[in-house]
Design a protein around this motif. Structure first.
Motif, mmCIF file in Angstrom:
data_model
loop_
_atom_site.group_PDB
_atom_site.id
_atom_site.type_symbol
_atom_site.label_atom_id
_atom_site.label_comp_id
_atom_site.label_asym_id
_atom_site.label_seq_id
_atom_site.Cartn_x
_atom_site.Cartn_y
_atom_site.Cartn_z
ATOM 1 N N PHE A 68 0.822 -1.199 0.000
ATOM 2 C CA PHE A 68 0.000 0.000 0.000
ATOM 3 C C PHE A 68 0.865 1.263 0.000
ATOM 4 C CE2 PHE A 68 -2.735 -3.191 1.918
ATOM 5 C CZ PHE A 68 -3.881 -3.033 1.139
ATOM 6 N N TYR A 69 0.404 2.274 -0.720
ATOM 7 C CA TYR A 69 1.042 3.582 -0.719
ATOM 8 C C TYR A 69 0.216 4.530 0.135
ATOM 9 C CZ TYR A 69 3.962 2.245 -4.686
ATOM 10 O OH TYR A 69 4.872 1.649 -5.499
ATOM 11 N N LEU A 70 0.879 5.441 0.797
ATOM 12 C CA LEU A 70 0.177 6.480 1.531
ATOM 13 C C LEU A 70 -0.403 7.476 0.539
ATOM 14 C CD1 LEU A 70 2.791 7.113 4.355
ATOM 15 C CD2 LEU A 70 0.665 5.818 4.507
ATOM 16 N N SER A 71 -1.465 8.163 0.924
ATOM 17 C CA SER A 71 -2.133 9.070 -0.001
ATOM 18 C C SER A 71 -1.213 10.200 -0.468
ATOM 19 C CB SER A 71 -3.399 9.645 0.630
ATOM 20 O OG SER A 71 -3.072 10.393 1.777
ATOM 21 N N ASP A 72 -0.359 10.711 0.431
ATOM 22 C CA ASP A 72 0.543 11.786 0.017
ATOM 23 C C ASP A 72 1.607 11.269 -0.953
ATOM 24 O OD1 ASP A 72 1.665 10.341 2.113
ATOM 25 O OD2 ASP A 72 2.802 12.033 2.886
ATOM 26 N N THR B 208 1.099 8.749 -3.098
ATOM 27 C CA THR B 208 0.363 8.565 -4.349
ATOM 28 C C THR B 208 0.179 9.899 -5.057
ATOM 29 O OG1 THR B 208 -0.796 6.692 -3.374
ATOM 30 C CG2 THR B 208 -1.756 7.636 -5.356
ATOM 31 N N ALA B 209 -0.147 10.942 -4.307
ATOM 32 C CA ALA B 209 -0.319 12.274 -4.899
ATOM 33 C C ALA B 209 0.995 12.770 -5.484
ATOM 34 C CB ALA B 209 -0.838 13.254 -3.852
ATOM 35 N N ALA B 210 2.103 12.536 -4.797
ATOM 36 C CA ALA B 210 3.414 12.957 -5.311
ATOM 37 C C ALA B 210 3.770 12.200 -6.586
ATOM 38 C CB ALA B 210 4.487 12.739 -4.246
ATOM 39 N N LEU B 211 3.469 10.902 -6.625
ATOM 40 C CA LEU B 211 3.728 10.118 -7.837
ATOM 41 C C LEU B 211 2.868 10.590 -9.006
ATOM 42 C CD1 LEU B 211 4.036 6.492 -6.409
ATOM 43 C CD2 LEU B 211 5.857 7.893 -7.397
ATOM 44 N N ASN B 212 1.615 10.899 -8.750
ATOM 45 C CA ASN B 212 0.732 11.419 -9.799
ATOM 46 C C ASN B 212 1.227 12.758 -10.328
ATOM 47 O OD1 ASN B 212 -0.960 9.208 -9.685
ATOM 48 N ND2 ASN B 212 -2.382 10.168 -8.237
ATOM 49 N N HIS B 213 1.688 13.620 -9.416
ATOM 50 C CA HIS B 213 2.220 14.931 -9.813
ATOM 51 C C HIS B 213 3.480 14.755 -10.670
ATOM 52 C CE1 HIS B 213 3.034 19.197 -9.654
ATOM 53 N NE2 HIS B 213 4.256 18.945 -9.210
ATOM 54 N N GLN B 214 4.342 13.828 -10.268
ATOM 55 C CA GLN B 214 5.566 13.567 -11.022
ATOM 56 C C GLN B 214 5.239 13.034 -12.415
ATOM 57 O OE1 GLN B 214 8.049 10.506 -9.368
ATOM 58 N NE2 GLN B 214 9.862 11.240 -10.445
ATOM 59 N N ASN B 215 4.289 12.121 -12.526
ATOM 60 C CA ASN B 215 3.884 11.598 -13.832
ATOM 61 C C ASN B 215 3.281 12.684 -14.700
ATOM 62 O OD1 ASN B 215 4.770 9.000 -13.436
ATOM 63 N ND2 ASN B 215 2.814 8.289 -12.603
ATOM 64 N N GLN B 216 2.506 13.580 -14.103
ATOM 65 C CA GLN B 216 1.913 14.687 -14.851
ATOM 66 C C GLN B 216 3.004 15.590 -15.410
ATOM 67 O OE1 GLN B 216 -0.559 17.226 -12.493
ATOM 68 N NE2 GLN B 216 -1.238 18.448 -14.223
ATOM 69 N N GLN B 217 4.034 15.875 -14.612
ATOM 70 C CA GLN B 217 5.136 16.706 -15.070
ATOM 71 C C GLN B 217 5.900 16.027 -16.196
ATOM 72 O OE1 GLN B 217 7.397 17.543 -11.509
ATOM 73 N NE2 GLN B 217 6.641 19.650 -11.510
ATOM 74 N N LEU B 218 6.094 14.719 -16.108
ATOM 75 C CA LEU B 218 6.813 13.998 -17.153
ATOM 76 C C LEU B 218 6.061 13.995 -18.470
ATOM 77 C CD1 LEU B 218 8.204 10.922 -15.188
ATOM 78 C CD2 LEU B 218 9.496 12.868 -16.087
ATOM 79 N N ASN B 219 4.733 13.974 -18.396
ATOM 80 C CA ASN B 219 3.922 13.934 -19.604
ATOM 81 C C ASN B 219 3.621 15.313 -20.174
ATOM 82 O OD1 ASN B 219 3.776 11.136 -19.603
ATOM 83 N ND2 ASN B 219 2.017 11.143 -18.202
ATOM 84 N N GLU B 220 3.944 16.350 -19.432
ATOM 85 C CA GLU B 220 3.694 17.708 -19.874
ATOM 86 C C GLU B 220 4.617 18.058 -21.035
ATOM 87 O OE1 GLU B 220 3.793 21.838 -17.547
ATOM 88 O OE2 GLU B 220 2.986 20.167 -16.396
ATOM 89 N N VAL B 221 4.074 18.710 -22.039
ATOM 90 C CA VAL B 221 4.878 19.131 -23.182
ATOM 91 C C VAL B 221 5.211 20.608 -22.998
ATOM 92 C CG1 VAL B 221 4.896 19.436 -25.668
ATOM 93 C CG2 VAL B 221 3.754 17.458 -24.662
#
Length: 104
Positions: free
Chosen positions: A6-10, A12-25
């Motif tokens: 299990f991941y903690l919610s914070d 998971t949020a940090a991983l989602n933010h990092q993925n969003q930054q990686l996919n940003e053009v």
């Protein structure tokens, strides 16, 4: 053992933010001349106004790094100083623009 998957919610949020930054053009702004870059940086330093810096550096997927928005804390003939102790070589800078201020 029970909680290992299990991941903690914070986290998971940090991983989602990092993925969003990686996919940003990032929009590639035009290459400015060294004279234009140094003039803008000197003016921003003198006025203590934040700038947005786009570097020439790309990652392993040939994507440009995110822009850096910062104050200029100092400079010399070859580098600028941001964040009090981080040096950026002038030849690595692609574009400099004044940070747009938001109207309230």
């Amino acid at each position: 053992m029970k909680w290992q998957g299990f991941y903690l919610s914070d986290h998971t949020a940090a991983l989602n933010h990092q993925n969003q930054q990686l996919n940003e053009v990032y929009v590639l702004r035009p290459q400015q001349s060294l004279a234009e870059i140094t003039q803008l940086l000197a003016d921003a330093y003198q006025r203590q106004q934040p700038v947005t810096i786009q570097l020439k550096t790309v990652d392993q997927n040939n994507r440009h790094w995110p822009d850096i928005t910062t104050l200029i804390h100092g400079y010399n003939a070859n580098d600028i100083v941001i964040d009090a102790d981080r040096f950026i070589p002038l030849p690595e800078i692609r574009n400099v623009a004044y940070k747009k201020t938001e109207k309230l």
